[in-house]
Design a protein around this motif. Sequence first.
Motif, PDB file in Angstrom:
ATOM      1  N   ARG A 312     -31.136  20.186  31.297  1.00 22.85           N
ATOM      2  CA  ARG A 312     -29.991  19.962  31.963  1.00 22.85           C
ATOM      3  C   ARG A 312     -30.384  19.186  33.373  1.00 22.85           C
ATOM      4  O   ARG A 312     -31.443  19.107  33.655  1.00 22.85           O
ATOM      5  CB  ARG A 312     -29.576  21.483  32.296  1.00 22.85           C
ATOM      6  CG  ARG A 312     -29.065  22.190  31.042  1.00 22.85           C
ATOM      7  CD  ARG A 312     -27.818  21.524  30.310  1.00 22.85           C
ATOM      8  NE  ARG A 312     -27.126  22.487  29.307  1.00 22.85           N
ATOM      9  CZ  ARG A 312     -27.417  22.329  28.123  1.00 22.85           C
ATOM     10  NH1 ARG A 312     -28.041  21.606  27.605  1.00 22.85           N
ATOM     11  NH2 ARG A 312     -26.662  23.357  27.179  1.00 22.85           N
ATOM     12  N   PRO A 508     -22.744  15.532  29.517  1.00 24.34           N
ATOM     13  CA  PRO A 508     -22.754  16.726  30.104  1.00 24.34           C
ATOM     14  C   PRO A 508     -21.378  16.888  30.731  1.00 24.34           C
ATOM     15  O   PRO A 508     -21.083  16.229  31.435  1.00 24.34           O
ATOM     16  CB  PRO A 508     -23.945  16.746  30.994  1.00 24.34           C
ATOM     17  CG  PRO A 508     -24.836  15.542  30.669  1.00 24.34           C
ATOM     18  CD  PRO A 508     -23.833  14.624  30.086  1.00 24.34           C
ATOM     19  N   THR A 528     -21.623  21.822  27.963  1.00 23.40           N
ATOM     20  CA  THR A 528     -23.061  22.050  28.225  1.00 23.40           C
ATOM     21  C   THR A 528     -23.508  23.192  29.107  1.00 23.40           C
ATOM     22  O   THR A 528     -24.400  23.821  28.989  1.00 23.40           O
ATOM     23  CB  THR A 528     -23.881  20.861  28.894  1.00 23.40           C
ATOM     24  OG1 THR A 528     -22.881  20.546  29.814  1.00 23.40           O
ATOM     25  CG2 THR A 528     -23.832  19.595  27.563  1.00 23.40           C
ATOM     26  N   GLU A 529     -22.296  23.422  30.001  1.00 24.24           N
ATOM     27  CA  GLU A 529     -22.627  24.600  30.785  1.00 24.24           C
ATOM     28  C   GLU A 529     -21.195  25.241  31.380  1.00 24.24           C
ATOM     29  O   GLU A 529     -20.099  24.520  31.219  1.00 24.24           O
ATOM     30  CB  GLU A 529     -23.383  24.213  32.079  1.00 24.24           C
ATOM     31  CG  GLU A 529     -22.851  22.974  32.672  1.00 24.24           C
ATOM     32  CD  GLU A 529     -23.734  21.925  33.332  1.00 24.24           C
ATOM     33  OE1 GLU A 529     -23.921  22.124  34.662  1.00 24.24           O
ATOM     34  OE2 GLU A 529     -24.395  21.177  32.646  1.00 24.24           O
ATOM     35  N   LYS A 580     -29.042  27.582  36.058  1.00 24.00           N
ATOM     36  CA  LYS A 580     -29.146  26.115  36.022  1.00 24.00           C
ATOM     37  C   LYS A 580     -28.856  25.835  37.490  1.00 24.00           C
ATOM     38  O   LYS A 580     -27.650  25.755  37.805  1.00 24.00           O
ATOM     39  CB  LYS A 580     -28.002  25.476  35.179  1.00 24.00           C
ATOM     40  CG  LYS A 580     -28.582  24.166  34.667  1.00 24.00           C
ATOM     41  CD  LYS A 580     -27.274  23.157  34.748  1.00 24.00           C
ATOM     42  CE  LYS A 580     -27.186  22.637  36.022  1.00 24.00           C
ATOM     43  NZ  LYS A 580     -26.166  21.535  36.331  1.00 24.00           N
TER      44      LYS A 580
END
Length: 721
Positions: A312, A508, A528-529, A580
């Motif tokens: 990431r 992303p 992605t997050e 993250k």
Amino acid sequence: MNRYFPLCFLLLVFFSRPAQAQQNTKQIFIQTDKVTLGFTVGKNQKLYQSYLGEKLANSQDNGLLPATRHEAYVPAGTDNLFEPAIRMVHTDGNPSLELRYDKHTTQQQEENVTATAIHLKDPKYPVEVILHFNAFQKENIIKTWTEIRHKEKKPVVLSNFASAMLHFDAPNYWLSQFHGDWAGEMQQQESQLTSGIKIIDSKLGTRAHKYQSPTFLLALDKPAGENHGELIAGTLAWSGNFQFAFELDEQNSLRILAGMNPYASEYRLEPNKPFVTPAFIFTYSRTGKGQASRSFHRWARNYGILDGNKPRLTLLNNWEATFFDFDEKKLVGLFDGAAQLGVDLFLLDDGWFGNKYPRNDAKAGLGDWQENKTKLPSGIGYLVEEAEKKGVKFGIWLEPEMVNPKSELYEKHPDWILKLPNREEHYQRNQLVLDLINPKVQDFMYNLVDDLLTKNPKVAYIKWDSNRSLTNTYSPYLKTEQSKLYIDYVHSLYKVLGRIRQKYPHLPIMLCSGGGGRVDYGALPFFTEFWPSDNTDGLERVKIQWGYSNFFPAIAMSSHVTSWGKQSVKYRTDVAMMGKLGYDIQVSEFNEKDLQFSKQAVANYKRLSDVIWFGDQYRLVSPYDEDRAVLMYVSENKSKAVLFSYNLQTRHRDRFTQIRLEGLDPQKKYMVQETNLYPETKSSFTANGKTYSGDYLMKVGIAVSPTTALTSAVFEIVEKP
């Protein structure tokens, strides 16, 4: 006896049949490496759940399982006295449904995934219900959903449509649910279930998880801990209205229904068109919550989030540094801060668009996705190039589903907006929701993203936001079929996201919804997050991130260092490193030591991130149990680990015990080293720099918590030859 069989054999002894009588009974098993969900077809051709628990070591013992007490997927309208899984009104007005076993199929989709479909049919009406199950062998996760079909001459009406129904028999049931609000998401609450129905649900449409999360833990007999107790952990892969119903009957049997909320959602199903429910995803553990969470984390990285096994980007966001008050020059100046920190990307947040109605606050411009010529005369492309000159990539914020009444989009397309006829508009954050069910709106949203990325192909990241729930809930496009709105809105959202991912498969994108208002495995395959909460206060983030960690892996949890909170920059950074790492802060306002520390923290994080992102997580001390939180991540080969310790609002007299670590190899030797130290400070921990066996660390442990409030520590634990 006070003990019962694993997650219940689901039959009292007097309902059991001798093994000889079951030899010719058809049995169906959904199995992973460690978990079994079993069904039996009764003599009446109905399907019954016969087992849910630990996989039996001897497969021949499966034939001894009790068979026919709890119907697997109970329909309404016949002899059912409790909450049904499905209710249908036929074309002729008959409100009953009977489901009998027809056939089942099992396929090996891939080496690790077995797919089973159990077909049930009504003997009197041309209706078929298919129960789908995907068993993920190594992760010990079961994913189940329902498909409903019919061949009647006209539409039938569905008013209940559960994704799953599960049955349990135990002395007691303890439910952990996760609730909250803006800036207070994923607060954990545990209670004992009592007779009747306990419902956890949402009726918010979009941003549906604002108050209640579509997740739960259910423990049997007594509350489960991290390393003990029998439980299932479950979540619904759906970004709209959901409902979990826990019904305890007069015999102390529990049935769980999981699926879309039927509220205001009667669905007219046309002949020969499938109605497919979202997936309910669950796992079973006999060794507590920690094992269930690790199963979810592994599954999520492999199947539940986009590119879950890939690195990431760390980033710096401008929001708290500028809010809406910025121009081209100010933004370019902020790129220096990103370069100084050593992060990978600069993220431009809200406020960059709108010309007739400039986006200078939250009251105008939303929906008009052109660069504001006053703020950004050289356009997005210029910012991308300037960021790259500083060695950082460039990302941008979007809120494609929403519109301000003060916008050109609102003026040109009033028919594109969800709003009630003959009623005044109701606003949240000065905005309304676009009618995403309308194909023209879907094209508008897709083209917004596609045009941005086509004109600026070096844009490396998108933050996708959604800041309000559904009110004014009327679709001009649907006209007379308004009860489809809540369901079709979510399907339309997924359709747009699918189109974007087809063209931009690995870009992303952060999933944000006014904080954590939309965090689920229905949306996450496109992202992605996710953004857990707008609350980035380091102290409060400990509990928020702790709650999410029950179901979602660290690699998906965006955690930023900001100016929120009165803790030190070290404390806020240590908390953010649990997920993250990112920053949303004015770097130029750091003093010399804070900047030095932050630069080193980014470097430390990049060194440790593989363990945090891809390792197994062990929650060692819960902030719900003590005035501290301790957790660690261990690499798959057990050669490295990272431990985080956070003191909360401790008092002067608090004394904390040593912590026994988990997940290490007892035969290996490990050096313990405190890292992420603030400049000109030394570690005060006696374990620092020493080497221990994994056996010692897990049986005796080490001290990781001082007595001082709002202090934190990060330990790097590395195998020594």
